[in-house]
Design an enzyme around this catalytic site. Structure first.
Site, PDB file in Angstrom:
ATOM      1  N   LYS A  22       0.255 -37.941 109.281  1.00 44.77           N
ATOM      2  CA  LYS A  22       1.455 -37.647 108.571  1.00 44.77           C
ATOM      3  C   LYS A  22       1.852 -36.179 108.760  1.00 44.77           C
ATOM      4  O   LYS A  22       2.828 -35.812 108.842  1.00 44.77           O
ATOM      5  CB  LYS A  22       1.129 -37.902 107.109  1.00 44.77           C
ATOM      6  CG  LYS A  22       2.199 -37.322 106.174  1.00 44.77           C
ATOM      7  CD  LYS A  22       1.913 -37.868 104.674  1.00 44.77           C
ATOM      8  CE  LYS A  22       0.679 -36.987 104.047  1.00 44.77           C
ATOM      9  NZ  LYS A  22       1.259 -35.764 103.389  1.00 44.77           N
ATOM     10  N   ASN A  23       0.617 -35.389 108.673  1.00 40.78           N
ATOM     11  CA  ASN A  23       1.117 -33.847 108.534  1.00 40.78           C
ATOM     12  C   ASN A  23       1.428 -33.292 109.931  1.00 40.78           C
ATOM     13  O   ASN A  23       1.500 -32.021 109.826  1.00 40.78           O
ATOM     14  CB  ASN A  23      -0.194 -33.243 107.866  1.00 40.78           C
ATOM     15  CG  ASN A  23      -0.419 -33.751 106.303  1.00 40.78           C
ATOM     16  OD1 ASN A  23       0.602 -34.225 105.772  1.00 40.78           O
ATOM     17  ND2 ASN A  23      -1.374 -33.347 105.517  1.00 40.78           N
ATOM     18  N   CYS A 116       3.197 -29.763  92.078  1.00 39.64           N
ATOM     19  CA  CYS A 116       2.762 -31.175  92.052  1.00 39.64           C
ATOM     20  C   CYS A 116       1.429 -31.425  91.172  1.00 39.64           C
ATOM     21  O   CYS A 116       0.888 -30.332  90.578  1.00 39.64           O
ATOM     22  CB  CYS A 116       2.783 -31.716  93.429  1.00 39.64           C
ATOM     23  SG  CYS A 116       1.313 -31.219  94.520  1.00 39.64           S
ATOM     24  N   ARG A 121       1.685 -25.090  93.912  1.00 41.64           N
ATOM     25  CA  ARG A 121       2.261 -25.274  95.274  1.00 41.64           C
ATOM     26  C   ARG A 121       3.275 -24.072  95.552  1.00 41.64           C
ATOM     27  O   ARG A 121       4.281 -24.604  96.146  1.00 41.64           O
ATOM     28  CB  ARG A 121       2.550 -26.492  95.624  1.00 41.64           C
ATOM     29  CG  ARG A 121       1.663 -27.507  95.261  1.00 41.64           C
ATOM     30  CD  ARG A 121       0.592 -27.484  96.057  1.00 41.64           C
ATOM     31  NE  ARG A 121       0.636 -27.743  97.644  1.00 41.64           N
ATOM     32  CZ  ARG A 121       0.881 -29.317  98.100  1.00 41.64           C
ATOM     33  NH1 ARG A 121       0.828 -30.218  97.177  1.00 41.64           N
ATOM     34  NH2 ARG A 121       0.846 -29.250  99.383  1.00 41.64           N
ATOM     35  N   ASP A 304      -8.194 -32.071 101.612  1.00 43.39           N
ATOM     36  CA  ASP A 304      -7.520 -33.533 101.729  1.00 43.39           C
ATOM     37  C   ASP A 304      -8.715 -34.705 101.469  1.00 43.39           C
ATOM     38  O   ASP A 304      -8.270 -35.897 101.548  1.00 43.39           O
ATOM     39  CB  ASP A 304      -6.738 -33.818 102.621  1.00 43.39           C
ATOM     40  CG  ASP A 304      -5.286 -32.965 102.455  1.00 43.39           C
ATOM     41  OD1 ASP A 304      -4.506 -32.789 103.352  1.00 43.39           O
ATOM     42  OD2 ASP A 304      -5.301 -32.461 101.300  1.00 43.39           O
ATOM     43  N   ARG A 397       2.735 -43.147 100.456  1.00 40.53           N
ATOM     44  CA  ARG A 397       3.157 -41.693 101.144  1.00 40.53           C
ATOM     45  C   ARG A 397       2.362 -41.337 102.174  1.00 40.53           C
ATOM     46  O   ARG A 397       3.043 -40.755 103.084  1.00 40.53           O
ATOM     47  CB  ARG A 397       3.063 -40.770 100.058  1.00 40.53           C
ATOM     48  CG  ARG A 397       3.984 -40.900  98.580  1.00 40.53           C
ATOM     49  CD  ARG A 397       4.132 -39.708  98.064  1.00 40.53           C
ATOM     50  NE  ARG A 397       4.298 -38.520  98.638  1.00 40.53           N
ATOM     51  CZ  ARG A 397       4.658 -37.232  98.143  1.00 40.53           C
ATOM     52  NH1 ARG A 397       4.268 -36.776  97.030  1.00 40.53           N
ATOM     53  NH2 ARG A 397       4.813 -36.266  99.196  1.00 40.53           N
TER      54      ARG A 397
HETATM   55  C1  EPZ Z   1      -0.660 -28.627 103.563  1.00 39.62           C
HETATM   56  O1  EPZ Z   1       0.044 -28.345 102.378  1.00 39.62           O
HETATM   57  C2  EPZ Z   1      -0.767 -30.051 103.764  1.00 39.62           C
HETATM   58  N1  EPZ Z   1       0.426 -30.883 103.634  1.00 39.62           N
HETATM   59  C3  EPZ Z   1      -1.573 -30.879 102.446  1.00 39.62           C
HETATM   60  O2  EPZ Z   1      -1.980 -32.054 102.430  1.00 39.62           O
HETATM   61  C4  EPZ Z   1      -2.895 -29.962 102.491  1.00 39.62           C
HETATM   62  O3  EPZ Z   1      -3.727 -30.324 101.386  1.00 39.62           O
HETATM   63  C5  EPZ Z   1      -2.862 -28.318 102.646  1.00 39.62           C
HETATM   64  O4  EPZ Z   1      -2.036 -27.985 103.644  1.00 39.62           O
HETATM   65  C6  EPZ Z   1      -4.195 -27.470 102.668  1.00 39.62           C
HETATM   66  O5  EPZ Z   1      -4.639 -28.095 103.941  1.00 39.62           O
HETATM   67  C7  EPZ Z   1       1.166 -30.876 104.884  1.00 39.62           C
HETATM   68  O6  EPZ Z   1       0.885 -30.476 105.675  1.00 39.62           O
HETATM   69  C8  EPZ Z   1       2.488 -31.464 104.709  1.00 39.62           C
HETATM   70  P1  EPZ Z   1      -1.050 -24.536 101.917  1.00 39.62           P
HETATM   71  P2  EPZ Z   1       0.694 -26.784 102.168  1.00 39.62           P
HETATM   72  O7  EPZ Z   1       0.308 -23.757 101.902  1.00 39.62           O
HETATM   73  O8  EPZ Z   1       1.104 -26.451 103.587  1.00 39.62           O
HETATM   74  C9  EPZ Z   1      -1.377 -21.374  98.656  1.00 39.62           C
HETATM   75  C10 EPZ Z   1      -1.691 -34.200 101.707  1.00 39.62           C
HETATM   76  O9  EPZ Z   1      -2.408 -34.894 101.022  1.00 39.62           O
HETATM   77  N2  EPZ Z   1      -0.204 -20.903  98.852  1.00 39.62           N
HETATM   78  O10 EPZ Z   1      -2.006 -24.480 103.056  1.00 39.62           O
HETATM   79  O11 EPZ Z   1       1.672 -27.011 101.062  1.00 39.62           O
HETATM   80  C11 EPZ Z   1      -1.272 -22.906  97.934  1.00 39.62           C
HETATM   81  O12 EPZ Z   1      -1.019 -22.832  96.494  1.00 39.62           O
HETATM   82  C12 EPZ Z   1      -1.208 -32.689 101.466  1.00 39.62           C
HETATM   83  O13 EPZ Z   1      -1.437 -34.701 103.013  1.00 39.62           O
HETATM   84  C13 EPZ Z   1       0.406 -19.932  98.277  1.00 39.62           C
HETATM   85  O14 EPZ Z   1      -0.127 -19.287  97.215  1.00 39.62           O
HETATM   86  O15 EPZ Z   1      -0.664 -26.035 101.679  1.00 39.62           O
HETATM   87  C14 EPZ Z   1      -2.603 -23.211  98.206  1.00 39.62           C
HETATM   88  O16 EPZ Z   1      -3.580 -22.811  97.125  1.00 39.62           O
HETATM   89  C15 EPZ Z   1      -1.627 -32.360 100.142  1.00 39.62           C
HETATM   90  N3  EPZ Z   1       1.610 -19.473  98.560  1.00 39.62           N
HETATM   91  C16 EPZ Z   1      -3.128 -22.705  99.595  1.00 39.62           C
HETATM   92  O17 EPZ Z   1      -2.467 -21.530  99.675  1.00 39.62           O
HETATM   93  C17 EPZ Z   1       2.427 -20.153  99.639  1.00 39.62           C
HETATM   94  O18 EPZ Z   1       3.460 -19.514  99.882  1.00 39.62           O
HETATM   95  C18 EPZ Z   1      -3.104 -23.561 100.788  1.00 39.62           C
HETATM   96  O19 EPZ Z   1      -1.710 -23.973 100.719  1.00 39.62           O
HETATM   97  C19 EPZ Z   1       2.100 -21.085 100.402  1.00 39.62           C
HETATM   98  C20 EPZ Z   1       0.572 -21.585 100.033  1.00 39.62           C
END
Ligand code: EPZ
Length: 417
Positions: A22-23, A116, A121, A304, A397
């Site tokens: 998916k990702n 969420c 996020r 995850d 999803r």
């Molecule tokens: C991706 O989400 C994945 N989704 C998530 O999978 C996964 O849990 C996550 O990466 C971490 O590995 C997809 O790839 C579609 P991040 P993403 O930006 O990109 C903070 C699933 O179940 N952050 O790497 O949204 C954030 O709050 C989903 O398949 C900021 O503060 O995650 C988090 O604490 C759930 N500011 C950390 O960074 C930003 O601008 C990592 O988030 C961006 C992120």
């Protein structure tokens, strides 16, 4: 049908085929927006999130056709630059259209994705990095309004690794003028997969999978045909299902190299794991040993997989400390597992202490997010009696045909109204 009823106690055995990631599929199908012409992708998983992103691409003016696990996308007719709140609120990963829209149309209006269940996020890191490429960004009535005359490459540092932030910036910079360097970039396999597809399109990206990614802008990209890598989180979920049920499961069409940290931890629980080229055979031990985990950006233990691993620890011998460092609210599944008889204490915001119990016992529980739902399915497989999971739409999803795949291994799962 928004309920799932599981009869626990069956041992899982046999072969299960892993679907496309998916990702990885989400950013890759979105990257079609960068190209004038027909792109084709194979091994695209049949998931609600994929349906949502393809709907968004259609809304933006691309032609989209899905036949089984093959998707054809042609963004020649791209004529919209807005991703509405209605679509973005359903699927946060819609934020991934921001980079390509700016690169292609020099403007974008994308709803700020809300938080969420697992956390706020924010996307501040995406926006800060885009502004370093010369993009003007305003937040107006809950929308990101972005515009640029000409994208210029720059040296960008992410305060923390962000998966979709890295993906957005790669897609924004492939058509920019000059060189872009992304430092403290995310290293997930999905980043490498996206870079591979973009390089097939004629982009010039180096270092994907390392913390420093370098992109040389090119004038245009060409259409591509590519296949989506296997889903490493689905792989891990079935690995744990086998161990939980003292099973013997052969997981095919997966990528063992993408689940290295998980294999290491599962071996510590006593699992017998045999790795072949594109398959993993995993046998559960008679007695599951407890071990600690701490979630980290790749190649660390994946957040995850935290909820799924916690289920394993609820019936392991001894005590396990589970530390969640990525998201601030990713223990929602704890209260549901305690309804099934688990002994879990949250000692601070992001540390859970799990003490193994002899068995879980079936009960009605509530799914809250995608991976928490998967953890409840796993718990239902071993809980004595019947477990009913409400709000299973979360599962659809991110897991293709999960009850069909689990039942083919010997589980007893059915959907209900
Ligand atoms: C991706 O989400 C994945 N989704 C998530 O999978 C996964 O849990 C996550 O990466 C971490 O590995 C997809 O790839 C579609 P991040 P993403 O930006 O990109 C903070 C699933 O179940 N952050 O790497 O949204 C954030 O709050 C989903 O398949 C900021 O503060 O995650 C988090 O604490 C759930 N500011 C950390 O960074 C930003 O601008 C990592 O988030 C961006 C992120």
């Amino acid at each position: 049908m928004d309920k799932m009823i599981i009869q626990g106690g069956n041992r899982l055995q046999g072969d299960v085929r892993i679907s496309g990631s998916k990702n990885a599929a989400l950013p890759i199908v979105v990257s079609s927006l960068l190209v004038d012409g027909p792109c084709t992708y194979h091994n695209v998983p049949n998931l609600k999130d994929i349906e949502s992103i393809l709907l968004l691409l259609r809304d933006l003016g691309a032609t989209v056709e899905k036949q089984g696990d093959t998707v054809h996308i042609d963004a020649t007719g791209l004529n919209q630059f807005e991703a509405s709140y209605e679509l973005v609120r359903k699927m946060r990963a819609s934020i991934l259209v921001l980079g390509p829209l700016i690169a292609r149309l020099k403007k974008a209006r994308v709803s700020l994705p809300g938080g969420c269940a697992i956390g706020a996020r924010p996307v501040n890191l995406h926006l800060k990095a885009l502004s370093q490429l010369g993009v003007t960004i305003d937040i107006v009535h809950g929308y990101i309004e972005a515009s640029v005359d000409k994208l210029k490459g720059n040296d960008v540092f992410f305060d923390m690794p962000t998966v979709t932030g890295t993906e957005n910036l790669i897609m924004a910079s492939v058509l920019a003028e000059g060189e872009t360097i992304l430092r403290n970039a995310a290293r997930e396999p999905e980043i490498i997969a996206l870079a591979d597809v973009l390089n097939q399109m004629g982009a010039d990206i180096g270092g994907a999978g390392s913390p420093i990614i370098t992109i040389q802008g090119v004038p245009r990209l060409k259409p591509v045909t590519a296949s989506i890598i296997p889903d490493r989180i689905e792989t891990g979920t079935y690995m744990i299902a086998s161990i939980l049920t003292h099973g013997d499961v052969n997981i095919t069409h997966c990528e063992p190299a993408h689940v290295g940290s998980l294999i290491h931890k599962l071996r510590l629980t006593g699992a017998d794991i045999t790795i072949n080229d594109k398959s993993i055979r995993i046998k559960g031990p008679e007695c599951i040993e407890s071990t600690d985990i701490k979630t980290l950006p790749y190649p660390g233990f994946p957040t995850d997989m935290q909820a799924q691993f916690m289920v394993l620890m609820t019936i392991a011998k001894g005590q396990s400390i589970i530390t969640e460092t990525i998201f601030e609210n990713r223990f929602i599944h704890v209260s549901e597992l305690k309804r099934l008889g688990a002994d879990i204490t949250i000692s601070s915001g992001n540390v859970a202490i799990v003490r193994g119990v002899d068995h879980l016992s079936g009960a009605p529980v509530m799914a809250s997010d995608l991976r928490a739902s998967a953890c409840l399915v796993l718990a239902g497989l071993v809980a004595e009696g019947e477990t009913m999971i409400n709000r299973v739409y979360h599962l659809d999803r991110g897991y293709e045909s999960i009850e069909k795949k689990m039942n083919s291994l010997g589980a007893k799962i059915q959907r209900a109204m």
